[in-house]
Structures are given as structure tokens and as C-alpha cells.
Design a protein around this motif. Structure first.
Motif, PDB file in Angstrom:
ATOM      1  N   LEU A   1       0.871  -1.146  -0.139  1.00  0.00           N
ATOM      2  CA  LEU A   1      -0.035  -0.097   0.059  1.00  0.00           C
ATOM      3  C   LEU A   1       0.881   1.200  -0.117  1.00  0.00           C
ATOM      4  N   LEU A   2       0.738   2.097  -1.119  1.00  0.00           N
ATOM      5  CA  LEU A   2       1.319   3.395  -1.159  1.00  0.00           C
ATOM      6  C   LEU A   2       0.441   4.418  -0.754  1.00  0.00           C
ATOM      7  N   GLY A   3       0.102   4.578   0.465  1.00  0.00           N
ATOM      8  CA  GLY A   3      -0.756   5.600   0.794  1.00  0.00           C
ATOM      9  C   GLY A   3      -0.702   5.784   2.508  1.00  0.00           C
ATOM     10  N   SER A   4      -1.894   6.551   3.213  1.00  0.00           N
ATOM     11  CA  SER A   4      -1.976   6.952   4.290  1.00  0.00           C
ATOM     12  C   SER A   4      -1.890   5.384   5.153  1.00  0.00           C
TER      13      SER A   4
ATOM     14  N   ALA B   1       8.351   0.867   5.558  1.00  0.00           N
ATOM     15  CA  ALA B   1       8.473   1.330   6.547  1.00  0.00           C
ATOM     16  C   ALA B   1       8.867   2.805   6.726  1.00  0.00           C
ATOM     17  N   GLU B   2       9.756   3.484   5.990  1.00  0.00           N
ATOM     18  CA  GLU B   2      10.290   4.560   5.978  1.00  0.00           C
ATOM     19  C   GLU B   2       8.853   5.806   5.823  1.00  0.00           C
ATOM     20  N   PHE B   3       7.725   5.195   5.605  1.00  0.00           N
ATOM     21  CA  PHE B   3       6.532   6.174   5.603  1.00  0.00           C
ATOM     22  C   PHE B   3       6.239   6.485   7.022  1.00  0.00           C
ATOM     23  N   VAL B   4       6.437   5.840   7.779  1.00  0.00           N
ATOM     24  CA  VAL B   4       6.243   6.302   9.332  1.00  0.00           C
ATOM     25  C   VAL B   4       6.667   7.615   9.677  1.00  0.00           C
ATOM     26  N   GLY B   5       5.730   8.507  10.189  1.00  0.00           N
ATOM     27  CA  GLY B   5       6.048   9.953  10.405  1.00  0.00           C
ATOM     28  C   GLY B   5       6.247  11.057   9.360  1.00  0.00           C
ATOM     29  N   ARG B   6       6.158  10.694   7.953  1.00  0.00           N
ATOM     30  CA  ARG B   6       6.400  11.450   7.137  1.00  0.00           C
ATOM     31  C   ARG B   6       5.086  11.721   6.587  1.00  0.00           C
ATOM     32  N   GLY B   7       4.990  13.291   5.937  1.00  0.00           N
ATOM     33  CA  GLY B   7       3.879  13.909   5.530  1.00  0.00           C
ATOM     34  C   GLY B   7       3.898  13.192   3.791  1.00  0.00           C
TER      35      GLY B   7
ATOM     36  N   GLY C   1       6.435  11.487  -1.146  1.00  0.00           N
ATOM     37  CA  GLY C   1       6.736  11.567  -2.806  1.00  0.00           C
ATOM     38  C   GLY C   1       8.169  11.979  -3.122  1.00  0.00           C
ATOM     39  N   GLY C   2       8.693  12.837  -2.397  1.00  0.00           N
ATOM     40  CA  GLY C   2      10.197  13.022  -2.467  1.00  0.00           C
ATOM     41  C   GLY C   2      11.107  11.823  -2.304  1.00  0.00           C
ATOM     42  N   LEU C   3      10.654  11.013  -1.328  1.00  0.00           N
ATOM     43  CA  LEU C   3      11.478   9.968  -0.884  1.00  0.00           C
ATOM     44  C   LEU C   3      11.227   9.052  -1.957  1.00  0.00           C
ATOM     45  N   MET C   4      10.141   8.666  -2.486  1.00  0.00           N
ATOM     46  CA  MET C   4      10.060   7.623  -3.503  1.00  0.00           C
ATOM     47  C   MET C   4      10.730   8.085  -4.995  1.00  0.00           C
ATOM     48  N   LEU C   5      10.531   9.381  -5.321  1.00  0.00           N
ATOM     49  CA  LEU C   5      11.112   9.711  -6.481  1.00  0.00           C
ATOM     50  C   LEU C   5      12.645   9.510  -6.342  1.00  0.00           C
ATOM     51  N   ARG C   6      13.341   9.702  -4.984  1.00  0.00           N
ATOM     52  CA  ARG C   6      14.785   9.514  -5.001  1.00  0.00           C
ATOM     53  C   ARG C   6      15.226   7.972  -5.134  1.00  0.00           C
ATOM     54  N   CYS C   7      14.271   7.116  -4.729  1.00  0.00           N
ATOM     55  CA  CYS C   7      14.475   5.921  -4.794  1.00  0.00           C
ATOM     56  C   CYS C   7      14.470   5.204  -6.266  1.00  0.00           C
ATOM     57  N   VAL C   8      13.559   6.065  -7.120  1.00  0.00           N
ATOM     58  CA  VAL C   8      13.477   5.670  -8.483  1.00  0.00           C
ATOM     59  C   VAL C   8      14.717   5.910  -9.044  1.00  0.00           C
TER      60      VAL C   8
ATOM     61  N   ARG D   1       2.365   5.025  13.596  1.00  0.00           N
ATOM     62  CA  ARG D   1       2.659   6.276  13.832  1.00  0.00           C
ATOM     63  C   ARG D   1       3.775   6.589  14.587  1.00  0.00           C
ATOM     64  N   GLY D   2       4.611   7.687  14.324  1.00  0.00           N
ATOM     65  CA  GLY D   2       5.937   7.680  14.841  1.00  0.00           C
ATOM     66  C   GLY D   2       6.255   9.136  14.883  1.00  0.00           C
ATOM     67  N   PRO D   3       7.595   9.448  15.293  1.00  0.00           N
ATOM     68  CA  PRO D   3       8.127  10.776  15.184  1.00  0.00           C
ATOM     69  C   PRO D   3       8.730  11.048  13.656  1.00  0.00           C
ATOM     70  N   ARG D   4       8.673  12.225  13.814  1.00  0.00           N
ATOM     71  CA  ARG D   4       8.958  12.752  12.299  1.00  0.00           C
ATOM     72  C   ARG D   4      10.298  12.465  11.901  1.00  0.00           C
ATOM     73  N   PRO D   5      10.856  11.770  10.701  1.00  0.00           N
ATOM     74  CA  PRO D   5      12.048  11.450  10.420  1.00  0.00           C
ATOM     75  C   PRO D   5      12.973  12.742  10.046  1.00  0.00           C
ATOM     76  N   PRO D   6      14.106  12.458  10.068  1.00  0.00           N
ATOM     77  CA  PRO D   6      15.046  13.708   9.601  1.00  0.00           C
ATOM     78  C   PRO D   6      14.836  14.220   8.118  1.00  0.00           C
ATOM     79  N   ARG D   7      15.005  15.487   7.746  1.00  0.00           N
ATOM     80  CA  ARG D   7      14.457  16.065   6.601  1.00  0.00           C
ATOM     81  C   ARG D   7      15.299  15.085   5.415  1.00  0.00           C
ATOM     82  N   LEU D   8      14.762  14.973   4.516  1.00  0.00           N
ATOM     83  CA  LEU D   8      15.483  14.594   3.097  1.00  0.00           C
ATOM     84  C   LEU D   8      16.420  15.445   2.804  1.00  0.00           C
ATOM     85  N   SER D   9      17.702  14.928   2.288  1.00  0.00           N
ATOM     86  CA  SER D   9      18.641  15.916   1.837  1.00  0.00           C
ATOM     87  C   SER D   9      18.293  16.568   0.651  1.00  0.00           C
ATOM     88  N   ARG D  10      18.714  17.703   0.258  1.00  0.00           N
ATOM     89  CA  ARG D  10      18.295  18.648  -0.654  1.00  0.00           C
ATOM     90  C   ARG D  10      18.833  17.943  -1.888  1.00  0.00           C
ATOM     91  N   LEU D  11      17.784  18.101  -2.987  1.00  0.00           N
ATOM     92  CA  LEU D  11      18.189  17.349  -4.432  1.00  0.00           C
ATOM     93  C   LEU D  11      19.126  18.483  -5.111  1.00  0.00           C
TER      94      LEU D  11
END
Length: 283
Positions: free
Chosen positions: A208-211, A233-239, A244-251, A268-278
Motif C-alpha cells: 500500500l502506497l498511501g496513508s 517502513a520509511e513512511f512512518v512519521g512522514r507527510g 513523494g520526494g522519498l519515492m522519487l529519490r528511490c526511483v 505512527r511515529g516521530p517525524r524522521p530527519p528531513r530529506l537531503s536537498r536534491l
């Protein structure tokens, strides 16, 4: 090919669906990034102008500058089908798309012979759905005769992203509340989920790629797929935009996320560190 940029954004050498709308959106996202420091706004600005090009000439197509993420871990056979949550049909983008006077390509096609559901939802949702669609296209490995990705379409069940949709169909979809207690939403979804469950191997994962923090997608799908229903698992805590940014990086990197069963997992969990700038690379 000309290599040119405008305010750091690569300029398209080919027509795109809504050129008038993309630059103001991209500029707005850049402003929000500067005000908040939130990296997902910068990602949205970048990909709005880049258009998710994935050919050999695309920026970072090799994944050289992309973030590397963990290996895929499902505990199942390795086969996988992706279920994509729908885009919202309420908001400014939906109003623009459904405006009978809109002259951009997607709106014109929608009013005519129709347009692909995936393309429509990508326009409505922007970075998040575009990331889901690109990710599923890159990493799906379905059994024979089963689509690699299916979109949750309220009132219509599960549809391939290539499904043609007209204005009338889109309005019908928008009239169905996405709630687990809504029979018009739940019944078609359960029907198609059962059909997929019967068509795939017992060891095939359904991702499932969704909430995953709410019940509207999870409850109807867990009832059918049980422990075969997985999520990154990386979806937990992310908006949404961060996902979306994470998945495009993976692609870009060709590196798949790790999946875990939804049943029994912490969603549900704490917000993970911000993604590094593209890195913005001109053409």
C-alpha cells in the motif's frame, strides 16, 4: 538539446500538460521552502518543473546524487503488487481541471475522449502521486496477468493507472466519500481486492502506497489480504510530500524501500530527519 534554467529550474524542451500552472506552483513551493526550511517543498518545486523525466538525459538518472535507502525486506516471495491511494478531488487543482473553459492539454482531453487516471491524479496531487506512480512503475513485479499497480478509485474499486477516465466518471468518483464505513467506497474496493487476492500467489506481497495512519485504506484491505498487506517502513512519521520526494529519490537510485506487514506494526511515529536537498542540474 539546449541546457537552460530559469531561477534554478530546468526549462522543458517539449510541451507539458499544464505549462502555465506549473511555474507559479514551483515558485510558490520555493518560497515555502525558504520560509520553513522544509525540504519537501523544495522537492515539489524541483519535480514540478522537471516533469519526472526518467530517460538517460534526466538529471541524476544514474542515481549518483540520490539518497540510498535500505534493501527490500518483505518476508514473502519477492513478487509484489502496488496499491496507490487516490488523489483528492477537492481543491484548487480539481477546480482548474474541471473548469469547462480550461485550455491546457489534460483538461481538453478529459472533456473529450478522456485521459488516463494516473495522469489525472498526478496533476491533482503533484509530487505525492507522481512519486507513487513512478515508484510502482519502477519496482512492481506482479505475477502473470496481474497489473503491477492499481489505483484506489472511490466507487470504482481498483483500477490500473492507464484506465481512461472522462469528466463524468471523475465527478462520480469525487462524489464518493473515502471512508471505511461508506458502502459505495468499501464494497467495490473489497470486491476488486478479493479478485486480486485470488489471482496472486499466496507469497506475493501487496504494498500500500498511501496513508497507513488512518483506517480508510487499511481496514478494508487488511480484511482481504491479511499479513500480505505491506507498507514502506520509511513512511512512518512522514507527510505526503516527504513520501513523494522519498519515492522519487528511490526511483533515481534504483533502490527499493523496505516493506513490513501493516498488521501488528506501529503506523505512527516521530517525524524522521528531513530529506537531503536534491541537486538541481541544468540540461
Amino acid at each position: 538539446m539546449y541546457r537552460s534554467t530559469l531561477a534554478g529550474h530546468p526549462l522543458h524542451p517539449q510541451p507539458i500538460a499544464a505549462p502555465v500552472g506549473l511555474f507559479p506552483f514551483s515558485l510558490t513551493m520555493d518560497i515555502m521552502h525558504r520560509r520553513t526550511g522544509e525540504q519537501s517543498y523544495s522537492d515539489a518545486a524541483y519535480h514540478a518543473m522537471w516533469g519526472d523525466r526518467r530517460d538517460a538525459g534526466s538529471p541524476d538518472a544514474s542515481g549518483k546524487n540520490a539518497d540510498r535507502v535500505g534493501p527490500r525486506v518483505t518476508g514473502l516471495s519477492g513478487r509484489r503488487v502496488f496499491l496507490l491511494s487516490p488523489a483528492s478531488l477537492r481543491g484548487e487543482r480539481a477546480r482548474i481541471l474541471l473548469n469547462e473553459h480550461a485550455g491546457f492539454d489534460l483538461a481538453v482531453r478529459l472533456r473529450g475522449q478522456g485521459a488516463c487516471l494516473g495522469e489525472i491524479f498526478s496533476f491533482l496531487s503533484g509530487l505525492y502521486f507522481r512519486g507513487k506512480l513512478a515508484y510502482a512503475d519502477r519496482f512492481a513485479d506482479p505475477p502473470p496477468a496481474v497489473p503491477g499497480s492499481l489505483v484506489i478509485a472511490p466507487g470504482r474499486g481498483l483500477l490500473p493507472p492507464e484506465t481512461p477516465v472522462t469528466v463524468a466518471t471523475l465527478r462520480e468518483i469525487s462524489g464518493v466519500p473515502v471512508e471505511a464505513s461508506e458502502s459505495r467506497y468499501q464494497a467495490p474496493l473489497a470486491r476488486d481486492a478479493r479478485a486480486i487476492s485470488e489471482a496472486i500467489d499466496p507469497e506475493c506481497g501487496v504494498v500500500l502506497l498511501g496513508s497507513i495512519a488512518t483506517t480508510k485504506y487499511v481496514d478494508p484491505l487488511v480484511e482481504v489480504f491479511g499479513e500480505r498487506l505491506l507498507f514502506p517502513a520509511e513512511f512512518v512519521g512522514r507527510g505526503d510530500m516527504s513520501r513523494g520526494g522519498l519515492m522519487l529519490r528511490c526511483v533515481r537510485a534504483g533502490s527499493e524501500l523496505a516493506y513490513i506487514p501493516i498488521t501488528g506494526s506501529t503506523r505512527r511515529g516521530p517525524r524522521p530527519p528531513r530529506l537531503s536537498r536534491l541537486q538541481r542540474t541544468s540540461w
